[in-house]
Design a protein around this motif. Structure first.
Motif, PDB file in Angstrom:
ATOM      1  N   TYR A   1       0.943  29.653 -10.994  1.00  0.00           N
ATOM      2  CA  TYR A   1       0.739  28.614 -11.997  1.00  0.00           C
ATOM      3  C   TYR A   1       1.680  28.803 -13.185  1.00  0.00           C
ATOM      4  O   TYR A   1       2.030  29.933 -13.535  1.00  0.00           O
ATOM      5  CB  TYR A   1      -0.699  28.611 -12.504  1.00  0.00           C
ATOM      6  N   LEU A   2       2.036  27.672 -13.790  1.00  0.00           N
ATOM      7  CA  LEU A   2       2.749  27.665 -15.060  1.00  0.00           C
ATOM      8  C   LEU A   2       1.708  27.424 -16.158  1.00  0.00           C
ATOM      9  O   LEU A   2       0.950  26.445 -16.099  1.00  0.00           O
ATOM     10  CB  LEU A   2       3.814  26.569 -15.062  1.00  0.00           C
TER      11      LEU A   2
ATOM     12  N   ARG B   1      -0.099  24.086 -14.926  1.00  0.00           N
ATOM     13  CA  ARG B   1       0.566  23.324 -13.867  1.00  0.00           C
ATOM     14  C   ARG B   1       0.703  24.204 -12.612  1.00  0.00           C
ATOM     15  O   ARG B   1       1.233  25.314 -12.695  1.00  0.00           O
ATOM     16  CB  ARG B   1       1.971  22.887 -14.312  1.00  0.00           C
ATOM     17  N   PRO B   2       0.238  23.727 -11.467  1.00  0.00           N
ATOM     18  CA  PRO B   2       0.411  24.508 -10.231  1.00  0.00           C
ATOM     19  C   PRO B   2       1.872  24.505  -9.782  1.00  0.00           C
ATOM     20  O   PRO B   2       2.587  23.510  -9.951  1.00  0.00           O
ATOM     21  CB  PRO B   2      -0.480  23.783  -9.223  1.00  0.00           C
TER      22      PRO B   2
ATOM     23  N   ARG C   1       8.057  21.310 -15.664  1.00  0.00           N
ATOM     24  CA  ARG C   1       8.847  22.279 -16.414  1.00  0.00           C
ATOM     25  C   ARG C   1       9.628  21.526 -17.496  1.00  0.00           C
ATOM     26  O   ARG C   1      10.066  20.400 -17.271  1.00  0.00           O
ATOM     27  CB  ARG C   1       9.796  23.025 -15.476  1.00  0.00           C
ATOM     28  N   VAL C   2       9.777  22.148 -18.646  1.00  0.00           N
ATOM     29  CA  VAL C   2      10.461  21.502 -19.774  1.00  0.00           C
ATOM     30  C   VAL C   2      11.896  22.007 -19.838  1.00  0.00           C
ATOM     31  O   VAL C   2      12.144  23.193 -20.083  1.00  0.00           O
ATOM     32  CB  VAL C   2       9.721  21.788 -21.093  1.00  0.00           C
ATOM     33  N   TRP C   3      12.872  21.102 -19.623  1.00  0.00           N
ATOM     34  CA  TRP C   3      14.294  21.438 -19.651  1.00  0.00           C
ATOM     35  C   TRP C   3      14.875  20.912 -20.967  1.00  0.00           C
ATOM     36  O   TRP C   3      14.941  19.702 -21.193  1.00  0.00           O
ATOM     37  CB  TRP C   3      15.015  20.813 -18.462  1.00  0.00           C
TER      38      TRP C   3
ATOM     39  N   ARG D   1      11.132  16.524 -18.459  1.00  0.00           N
ATOM     40  CA  ARG D   1       9.882  17.130 -17.992  1.00  0.00           C
ATOM     41  C   ARG D   1       9.183  16.120 -17.086  1.00  0.00           C
ATOM     42  O   ARG D   1       9.833  15.238 -16.539  1.00  0.00           O
ATOM     43  CB  ARG D   1       9.007  17.571 -19.168  1.00  0.00           C
ATOM     44  N   TYR D   2       7.889  16.233 -16.889  1.00  0.00           N
ATOM     45  CA  TYR D   2       7.161  15.308 -16.027  1.00  0.00           C
ATOM     46  C   TYR D   2       7.309  13.874 -16.549  1.00  0.00           C
ATOM     47  O   TYR D   2       7.303  13.660 -17.755  1.00  0.00           O
ATOM     48  CB  TYR D   2       5.678  15.696 -16.013  1.00  0.00           C
ATOM     49  N   PRO D   3       7.501  12.876 -15.662  1.00  0.00           N
ATOM     50  CA  PRO D   3       7.449  12.951 -14.204  1.00  0.00           C
ATOM     51  C   PRO D   3       8.784  13.242 -13.523  1.00  0.00           C
ATOM     52  O   PRO D   3       8.835  13.338 -12.301  1.00  0.00           O
ATOM     53  CB  PRO D   3       6.943  11.565 -13.823  1.00  0.00           C
TER      54      PRO D   3
END
Length: 946
Positions: A115-116, A189-190, A230-232, A222-224
């Protein structure tokens, strides 16, 4: 009638609304359809939720995850108004002015999942004090990060990738005396199991930077766009590099990170094609500096369709150590390079990418991630105990500050609980005192899940209902105090039996409706009915007995010899307690050609289980003696054991089939109703662990030569399992406590309940549905892939060998938690073999054999399976060590100088470096320093690219 009909739809809608509301309340504390948990901490109202503007994810109140602990606040209005948009998640906070540790509990997770976790903090002067706090963050019982709030409007984020062994995980804020802890939001987050393989049961990864290089704008990805959220963060600088991009989709090619196409569609390259591309990173360490090292992951893709005469190929060096293979990015595909195991720490990283001699184009890079590696080796409380005590807390709405792990650390054990601690196993709850705690309702069934509890005090509460008979199944329970409640009904026969045989002290005074005589609890009419039923039942029994007697004499007249034999067989069995029944082929009931004992027999040969030899996860081991005087060890499965019928039958079948001088031999077994036991040869000198730790009754300090013999013999036993058995076997629980010694101090491998068979060569594996083994000994690859191979046993044996060399446990906790592998590596890197050797050996050893043994152990514990030796290789190398030691005993000289090892002995550093020639200790230290991919602290500005 019309009014009733008209009202029905409204009534139906009202019912549906109530059901929907209840379902939403329940769902709020559960992961969403993606497996995400998104919490806005301090959000007003338990039922409040909203959809985030950017991610479109639903964020909910944190009340269901932490209860009414702490206090909620809004940040100061001046910090809500800012030039850039402030996410709603930062508008409110929950602070914790009371208690040292306050924890969120995230439930309904997949045990063994990766997990994150991400926690965010913005102070915003929520308390009007202008006091910027510093506090610690923990995942479960392991340190995560120190949160240092340096500016009131600074958004601080902590992110970690962790392995979660249970169905829940605690995220805890610890007050370290430098200000009140608080939190703005918490996210889970899985991740796929293949992601970030360096994160496993013993290690976690803390994100330092995750950079998207040369994006077209300053947007965060990030999402979606990244389905794993994950945050880039964007990183651009036209003065430092050139950028290239594509609008074509970049495929992840199934690599272990699956970086989004949007991130990989851009890349940086040097301003001048002849220049190198460099990333310089000089971060600051965490205050506690508990990191085990730093992990660097670089992501590449070829974004240009190259003509046939063009080539892009480049080398990467980290701190002047060149990685062995050049990088050739795939067109519109992804690839990555990392610094492998990340076991070392440096105070600065200089990552340089430069073209090979054949390359016509400069290097490129699309994204980079930096992690610090943290230890996750602190052993949490037994998960069954944790689940049970959390259920008790929720059921009775216990108001005590029960937060996080119940038993760990010892300084934070939950109020009114007592725990037991052993070196190899999880702590267990052994005492629960909830006297005068205002408990209401029935006695919860969750109390029956405390398999190790010895003392349970529920006195002076408002408990009602009957006393559950299932409490009698708690075999460790010796005192049960239920006095001063409002309980009623009969005490079950099972509980009465335990009170009568003295194994349980049951206190039930001041419960006026409790009775110990079952008949006296029944109303008069019921008694009369029971009396009638009793008369009828007796009559039926008399008739059946008469019929049986008549049938007996009838059969005896027809076949007297058969009846006599049957009676004789029954009498023989009853007299000697030995079960001799066979099936039609002459086998025992389990189909095994070995002796089967009854429980009565075990009581006799152990003198009613008088002397305990040891205790393990299966149960106690008792000393026994057969009819002919042969000493045996009898291992009885306890009711609290986590090992069930499957593990028991596995061990019985394996011990029946295998025969080797270095494997413990089985004499028989017992499968008598609920009783299960193994009877095997008596090993009078106990376990290897007892001798190393000095804690056993038979423990004596073993000299180095004897330790080497034990290592060779143990290795021979494992070699037989891997090579001599058909099919081959993986032991899966090799450790010092599973190596037993006989009167001659000869070593034999024991405990095969977790063994598995595989059917082909060494490169095959056994997939498992759970991780088994002992912390400190378990192979990291097995933890990551859930696939056990013979190399998993090799890793565990390497740990055993290090224990033999050092005299220390697999996990050291002085002053900080560190594995024995890293502890040894740090000293050998300086050429300090004497700093590694167990001080009790007093120099009575050949320095060359000691060096060689340590080298073999480190080779066994390399993370790359392909680089580990087979047990056949290990046996041969250890035999050479023993030969060196015996030459010393025969009068050979010991110069005290290490003479080197051959090329097969060791790969001293990460995957990027190997040596094919002998080196002395000083040369090894220099090489170690040269290739020291270590931990580097984090700078707020991030790494520079040039």
């Amino acid at each position: 009638m019309e009014q009733s009909t008209a009202a029905s739809p409204w009534l139906l809608l009202l019912c549906l609304a109530v059901a929907a509301t209840g379902g939403a309340l329940q769902a709020r504390a559960q992961p969403d359809v993606n497996g995400f948990i998104s919490i806005d901490c301090g959000l007003a109202g338990k039922t409040t939720s909203y959809v985030d503007d950017t991610t479109k994810l639903l964020y909910t109140s944190d009340t269901d995850f932490i209860g009414n602990v702490g206090s909620t606040h809004n940040i100061s209005a001046q910090y809500m108004v800012r030039p850039t948009h402030l996410s709603r998640r930062y508008h409110s906070v929950r602070s914790f002015p009371d208690g040292v540790r306050n924890c969120y509990t995230l439930r309904s997770l997949v045990p063994g999942g990766k997990y994150l976790l991400r926690a965010s903090f913005m102070y915003g002067d929520y308390d009007g004090l202008g006091s910027l706090p510093i506090f610690d963050l923990h995942v479960g019982v392991n340190y995560w990060q120190t949160v240092n709030i340096s500016e009131p409007d600074l958004e601080v984020t902590a992110e970690a990738v962790v392995f979660v062994p249970d169905e829940f995980v605690h995220v805890c804020l610890l007050n370290t005396g430098a200000g009140t802890p608080f939190i703005s939001d918490l996210e889970l987050r899985p991740l796929k199991k293949k992601f970030y393989p360096q994160a496993n049961l013993t290690k976690g990864l803390v994100l330092e930077h995750r950079l998207n290089l040369a994006p077209p704008d300053t947007s965060i990805v990030r999402y979606p766009v990244d389905p794993h959220d994950r945050v880039w963060l964007p990183k651009s600088d036209a003065k430092m590099w050139s950028s290239i991009s594509t609008t074509e989709t970049v495929q992840s090619d199934g690599d272990v990170f699956e970086v989004p196409s949007m991130v990989m569609q851009t890349a940086v390259t040097p301003l001048n094609a002849a220049m190198n591309l460099e990333i310089i990173w000089s971060p600051n360490p965490q205050p506690q500096n508990q990191s085990l090292g730093y992990l660097i992951i670089m992501h590449f893709s070829e974004l240009q369709l190259l003509p046939s005469n063009a080539e892009r190929q480049f080398y990467i060096s980290i701190n002047d150590m060149q990685l062995p293979e050049p990088v050739s990015p795939h067109y519109l595909g992804t690839g990555f390079v990392s610094n492998g195991n990340a076991r070392y720490r440096d105070n600065k990283y200089n990552i340089s990418m430069y073209a090979t001699a054949n390359s016509t184009l400069p290097p490129v890079i699309s994204a980079v991630e930096f992690f610090s590696v943290i230890s996750a080796t602190n052993i949490a409380t037994d998960s069954q105990d944790v689940s049970a005590i959390m259920a008790i807390k929720a059921n009775y709405e216990v108001q005590k500050n029960w937060m996080g792990d119940p038993c760990v650390p010892k300084t934070m054990v939950w109020e009114r609980l007592t725990c037991s601690y052993t070196s190899d196993n999880s702590p267990r709850i052994i005492s629960i005192n909830l006297s005068s705690s205002g408990l209401n309702g029935d006695i919860s069934s969750s109390f029956t899940n405390f398999k190790a509890v010895q003392y349970l005090d529920l006195s002076n509460n408002n408990l009602t209902g009957s006393i559950p008979g299932s409490l009698s199944q708690l075999t460790s329970l010796t005192i049960l105090d239920l006095s001063g409640n409002h309980l009623n009904g009969s005490i079950s026969p099972e509980l009465l039996k335990r009170t009568q045989d003295g194994s349980l002290n049951l206190r039930h005074g001041n419960n006026p409706d409790i009775c110990t005589d079952g008949n006296s609890c029944q109303p008069t009419k019921t008694k009369n009915k029971l009396a009638i039923y009793g008369v009828v039942l007796i009559a039926v029994i008399v008739v059946l007995v008469l019929v049986a007697v008549a049938l007996f004499f009838f059969l005896r007249q027809r076949n007297p010899e058969s009846m006599n034999n049957s009676v004789k067989s029954h009498k023989e069995m009853k007299n000697d307690g030995h079960r001799t029944e066979k099936d039609g082929y002459g086998n025992s009931p389990l189909g095994l050609e070995t002796r089967q004992f009854t429980y009565i027999e075990l009581e006799r040969i152990t003198n009613n289980f008088r002397r305990v030899l040891g205790k393990g996860g299966f149960g106690n081991v008792y000393e026994g003696s057969l009819e002919d005087g042969t000493q045996v060890a009898v291992k009885i499965r306890s009711k609290s054991s986590n090992q069930g019928d499957r593990e028991f039958l596995t061990e019985v079948q394996i011990l029946t089939l295998i025969h080797h001088k270095n494997l413990v031999s089985m004499i028989g077994y017992c499968k008598d109703g609920e009783h299960m036991a193994l009877v095997y040869e008596f090993m009078s000198e106990g376990t290897l662990e007892e001798h190393i730790s000095g804690k056993g009754n038979n423990a004596v300090c073993l000299p180095w030569r004897q330790r080497l013999r034990i290592a060779v013999e143990s290795a021979q036993g494992l070699e037989y399992l891997h090579k001599g058995c058909n099919p081959p076997l993986v032991h899966r629980d090799v450790k010092a406590t599973n190596i037993l010694l006989n009167a001659k101090l000869e070593a034999k491998i024991a405990d095969f309940g977790l063994s598995k068979a595989f059917h082909h060569n060494d490169d095959t594996h056994v997939s498992t549905n759970r991780i088994v083994g002992t912390p400190g000994y378990v192979d990291p690859d097995y933890q990551t892939t859930w696939r056990a191979t013979s190399k998993s046993d090799v890793y565990s044996f390497g740990i055993v060998l290090l224990v033999l060399v050092t005299g220390k446990p697999p996990i050291l906790r002085t002053p900080h938690t560190i594995s024995i592998i890293e502890w040894v590596q740090q000293r050998l890197a300086q050429g300090n073999i004497e700093g590694v050797v167990d001080v009790r050996i007093h120099g009575d050893h050949d320095i060359n054999s000691m060096w060689k043994a340590a080298v073999i152990a480190l080779k066994c514990t390399t993370e790359a399976l392909a680089e580990r030796p087979t047990m056949t290789d290990v046996v041969a190398q250890l035999q050479e060590c023993l030969n060196l030691e015996e030459e010393l005993a025969d009068g050979g000289s010991d110069s005290g100088i290490y003479n080197g090892t051959n090329s097969d002995d060791i790969n001293w550093t990460d995957d990027a470096y190997s040596t094919n020639k002998s080196t002395n200790s000083s040369q090894r230290a220099a090489l170690e320093k040269e290739h020291n991919f270590g931990r580097v602290p984090t700078m707020d500005t991030g790494p520079a690219v040039r």
